[in-house]
Write a protein that holds these residues in place. Structure first.
Motif, PDB file in Angstrom:
ATOM      1  N   PRO A   1       0.815  -1.214   0.000  1.00 17.22           N
ATOM      2  CA  PRO A   1       0.000   0.000   0.000  1.00 17.22           C
ATOM      3  C   PRO A   1       0.855   1.274   0.000  1.00 17.22           C
ATOM      4  CG  PRO A   1      -0.734  -1.539   1.716  1.00 17.22           C
ATOM      5  CD  PRO A   1       0.544  -2.065   1.187  1.00 17.22           C
ATOM      6  N   VAL A   2       2.010   1.220   0.646  1.00 13.89           N
ATOM      7  CA  VAL A   2       2.926   2.369   0.650  1.00 13.89           C
ATOM      8  C   VAL A   2       3.422   2.645  -0.770  1.00 13.89           C
ATOM      9  CG1 VAL A   2       5.169   3.215   1.480  1.00 13.89           C
ATOM     10  CG2 VAL A   2       3.637   1.983   3.052  1.00 13.89           C
ATOM     11  N   VAL A   3       3.827   1.580  -1.455  1.00 13.33           N
ATOM     12  CA  VAL A   3       4.359   1.733  -2.810  1.00 13.33           C
ATOM     13  C   VAL A   3       3.294   2.318  -3.740  1.00 13.33           C
ATOM     14  CG1 VAL A   3       5.314   0.477  -4.797  1.00 13.33           C
ATOM     15  CG2 VAL A   3       5.995  -0.158  -2.469  1.00 13.33           C
ATOM     16  N   GLU A   4       2.063   1.806  -3.607  1.00 15.22           N
ATOM     17  CA  GLU A   4       0.967   2.290  -4.447  1.00 15.22           C
ATOM     18  C   GLU A   4       0.672   3.775  -4.178  1.00 15.22           C
ATOM     19  OE1 GLU A   4      -0.987   1.498  -7.045  1.00 15.22           O
ATOM     20  OE2 GLU A   4       0.468  -0.134  -7.261  1.00 15.22           O
ATOM     21  N   LYS A   5       0.593   4.104  -2.906  1.00 14.43           N
ATOM     22  CA  LYS A   5       0.316   5.489  -2.504  1.00 14.43           C
ATOM     23  C   LYS A   5       1.452   6.423  -2.968  1.00 14.43           C
ATOM     24  CE  LYS A   5      -2.576   7.946   0.282  1.00 14.43           C
ATOM     25  NZ  LYS A   5      -3.949   7.735   0.744  1.00 14.43           N
ATOM     26  N   CYS A   6       2.666   5.950  -2.899  1.00 17.23           N
ATOM     27  CA  CYS A   6       3.802   6.743  -3.392  1.00 17.23           C
ATOM     28  C   CYS A   6       3.640   7.024  -4.885  1.00 17.23           C
ATOM     29  CB  CYS A   6       5.121   6.015  -3.148  1.00 17.23           C
ATOM     30  SG  CYS A   6       5.693   6.111  -1.434  1.00 17.23           S
TER      31      CYS A   6
ATOM     32  N   GLU B   1       5.772  11.438   3.800  1.00 17.62           N
ATOM     33  CA  GLU B   1       4.356  11.748   4.035  1.00 17.62           C
ATOM     34  C   GLU B   1       3.500  10.484   3.998  1.00 17.62           C
ATOM     35  OE1 GLU B   1       4.895  16.155   1.969  1.00 17.62           O
ATOM     36  OE2 GLU B   1       3.571  14.678   1.020  1.00 17.62           O
ATOM     37  N   VAL B   2       3.777   9.650   3.007  1.00 14.28           N
ATOM     38  CA  VAL B   2       3.015   8.399   2.883  1.00 14.28           C
ATOM     39  C   VAL B   2       3.284   7.492   4.091  1.00 14.28           C
ATOM     40  CG1 VAL B   2       2.709   6.290   1.521  1.00 14.28           C
ATOM     41  CG2 VAL B   2       2.956   8.507   0.367  1.00 14.28           C
ATOM     42  N   LEU B   3       4.553   7.369   4.444  1.00 13.36           N
ATOM     43  CA  LEU B   3       4.917   6.508   5.576  1.00 13.36           C
ATOM     44  C   LEU B   3       4.274   7.018   6.867  1.00 13.36           C
ATOM     45  CD1 LEU B   3       8.711   5.889   4.793  1.00 13.36           C
ATOM     46  CD2 LEU B   3       6.881   4.183   4.681  1.00 13.36           C
ATOM     47  N   THR B   4       4.297   8.333   7.058  1.00  3.93           N
ATOM     48  CA  THR B   4       3.705   8.923   8.260  1.00  3.93           C
ATOM     49  C   THR B   4       2.209   8.614   8.326  1.00  3.93           C
ATOM     50  OG1 THR B   4       5.340  10.686   8.128  1.00  3.93           O
ATOM     51  CG2 THR B   4       3.429  11.093   9.538  1.00  3.93           C
TER      52      THR B   4
END
Lengths: 397, 397
Positions: free
Chosen positions: B341-346, B391-394
């Motif tokens: 999900p992090v990769v996608e959001k990035c 930002e995504v990770l946070t």
């Protein structure tokens, strides 16, 4: 250390092409080589490509020097498409992949299709580079005799009948290597019919198709295919430069996708600079005009070779089929069983030819045939080389 | 037509590298890519290579455009030898083969060694291009965890004990892809000791070794080998140009001979022009000076990436090892199990990173890791890209 135990079975008995080994022996500049498959270097467009390469690297260094995509630089794919479409050899559901030489396309197609023990039907004799590629996948090679108008269709059908598990037929239908023979239109249609009946694929290798210097063009097998059975391998080696290593594969999308993955793990992509150079060359110059010059030269060189064969070869003892294009002339000596002493004696007289065993399915069986190349030597050297071969044949036949 | 039935087992489940697939998605010029493995294009010596290429084609068109030999152009082999000798990585009984990129050397070495079902020990995680190459020979991949100082030697010994039929260990000991980790000298010696004890070969892949920007050089595994167990793969991709596709293999002669045959049926030979260009570049310019510039730049870029990671990544939730060279930074998020999900959001935020699953032996297991590349983006884009990832990770951790 002893390394054999670490080797995969596929390479244990594998040997390099004797032709390329012969190249190494031929470092002697006095040797006249009628052995290789080199196109005529005298026509290479060195000046044009020099300007093109210089400009590309000056104006687009990142494009030329950075990683590219595995399937090929898009404009290079368009160039390959143009060449293939010229002979109606791109189907609706086909993809094009740029290869680092057509040989890579043959190798990776074999890798995508052949499990160990799978059967592949090949012309007998055929191009050693492809036969050896198939051997590295531990496939079983089933040879079908090449007649004066191409593969024997009777034999092909028998082979298919007896090997219902055969997967693919490999053919060089036009100006075949090594025989120089072109498959007739009737046989091409028959081959497709048989492929459909026995449900096998066809891998059509067409590196010489543009090099016709007499007779009429015959449609490619791919252009006659209505079912999507044919994978087509094209090359820029004989129409631009072999040292640039540029070829391509036209294949139905599901197969192309697999071949692309295999290329990705093989060389990642074909070098960018050579692709860009080919694109620019085809944009700035009329490649068909350039090919026409090559065709004319090869026609002259072939005629020169035959003229001298008729003059110097012992009468009635050597048979050949006059080629209508391509690079090769195939000779048979029906009164002997093994050409090896002739080849050796020729090398002593400083002329190199290739024994037929190199192109055979069974490389260890003796052959009474040899292959001559007329594209690379000068007219003078062709005449002198054939004269020397004639002397050897007169002595030994 | 349905093509699956014609496919070899090796390709049936094979998929392309997700990284290279991602490249295709990244046609969007607004995307900041920290995903690939591209070297910095801003330093490519385009002007120098432009003059070199132009001159070669003008003065030696036949050499540049005609067929070459499979093992490589002799002067190019000398260049490769020089690079390998610089790190004491040419043994007495070794041969050098020029490859169309080091990846081809990895692929063909695997082809020369691995039968179907043979076992190859690899670092876990490791470079997907190599892992996929091994998969195409239907080898069994046995993963050994990469620790902060390289492969776990305890795990390696256990793996060797439990798999007495393992044939070869594949390692990227210096600035490993994807982890950026360098194997310690002690572990290199231990690995050789274990290879000898359990009688396996080692394939050492060293594309990044020249790119150290801090710390001290560690000897190559090959340079410590006294038994002839190590096959060494070197590359010009990261020290000159990846698009030129130039690499080499240093291998004991009996193995090199087999790899050469496999190259012969693969792409016949590496393109001549790029080989000649590399030779001229190394003759006219000091390639080590050029590499030093790259090293300096990568050091700066890596520092910039870490500075921004420290600034923007949620504190205590992302772990990494600071690399001393190479192209990659490897991040772990211990509080989650799946990074997808992090990769996608990035990607939505227009920054591309690679999920850890791409480098895993089991590609379908979820991974909480991701790889960052700092060599190809500009300093500005590195800062901006890392900020967006932060930002995504946070948000998601």
């Amino acid at each position: 250390m002893e390394y054999t135990k670490y080797m995969a079975d596929r390479v244990k008995t594998m040997k390099g092409s004797a032709i390329r080994e012969m190249f190494k022996r031929m470092a002697d500049p006095e040797i006249i080589s009628l052995a290789g498959g080199n196109p005529a270097a005298e026509l290479f467009p060195g000046d044009e490509l020099s300007k093109i390469a210089g400009k590309i690297l000056m104006t687009s260094p990142t494009l030329a020097l950075q990683y590219g995509t595995t399937d090929g630089y898009p404009k290079m794919k368009d160039c390959a498409r143009k060449r293939a479409e010229k002979v109606n050899s791109v189907g609706e559901n086909d993809e094009i992949l740029i290869m680092t030489g057509a040989n890579q396309g043959i190798d990776l197609t074999a890798k995508a299709v052949l499990n160990k023990g799978d059967k592949i039907i090949v012309e007998s004799p055929s191009f050693i580079g492809s036969l050896n590629a198939f051997r590295t996948y531990e496939a079983e090679l089933l040879g079908v005799t090449v007649e004066d108008d191409g593969m024997s269709m009777e034999e092909l059908e028998k082979t298919l009948q007896n090997n219902s598990d055969a997967k693919i037929i490999y053919t060089i239908p036009t100006f075949q290597n090594p025989t120089g023979v072109t498959m007739s239109l009737e046989k091409r249609k028959k081959m497709l019919e048989l492929a459909s009946k026995y449900d096998v694929l066809i891998l059509e290798d067409n590196p010489y198709g543009d090099l016709r210097f007499s007779g009429e063009d015959v449609p490619t097998v791919k252009s006659l295919d209505t079912e999507g059975r044919v994978i087509y391998a094209g090359s820029f080696s004989k129409i631009l430069s072999p040292g640039m290593r540029l070829g391509y594969i036209v294949a139905p999308a599901p197969l192309a996708e697999k071949i692309e993955v295999l290329k990705q793990v093989n060389d990642v992509h074909t070098p960018m600079l050579t692709q860009l150079m080919c694109v620019e060359f085809m944009k700035k110059y009329d490649i068909d005009k350039y090919i026409a010059k090559n065709r004319e030269l090869y026609g002259k060189k072939c005629a020169c070779m035959i003229e001298n064969m008729e003059k110097y070869f012992p009468e009635g003892k050597v048979k050949w089929v006059t080629p209508e294009g391509g690079l090769f002339l195939w000779c048979e000596c029906p009164t002997i069983t093994d050409i090896s002493p002739v080849v050796e004696k020729c090398l002593e007289k400083k002329v190199a030819i290739v024994p037929g065993s190199n192109f055979a399915i069974d490389m260890f069986a003796p052959s009474n045939m040899f292959r001559l190349n007329y594209s690379s030597a000068t007219l003078e050297n062709i005449a002198e080389g054939v004269k020397r071969i004639g002397e050897v044949l007169t002595e030994l036949l």
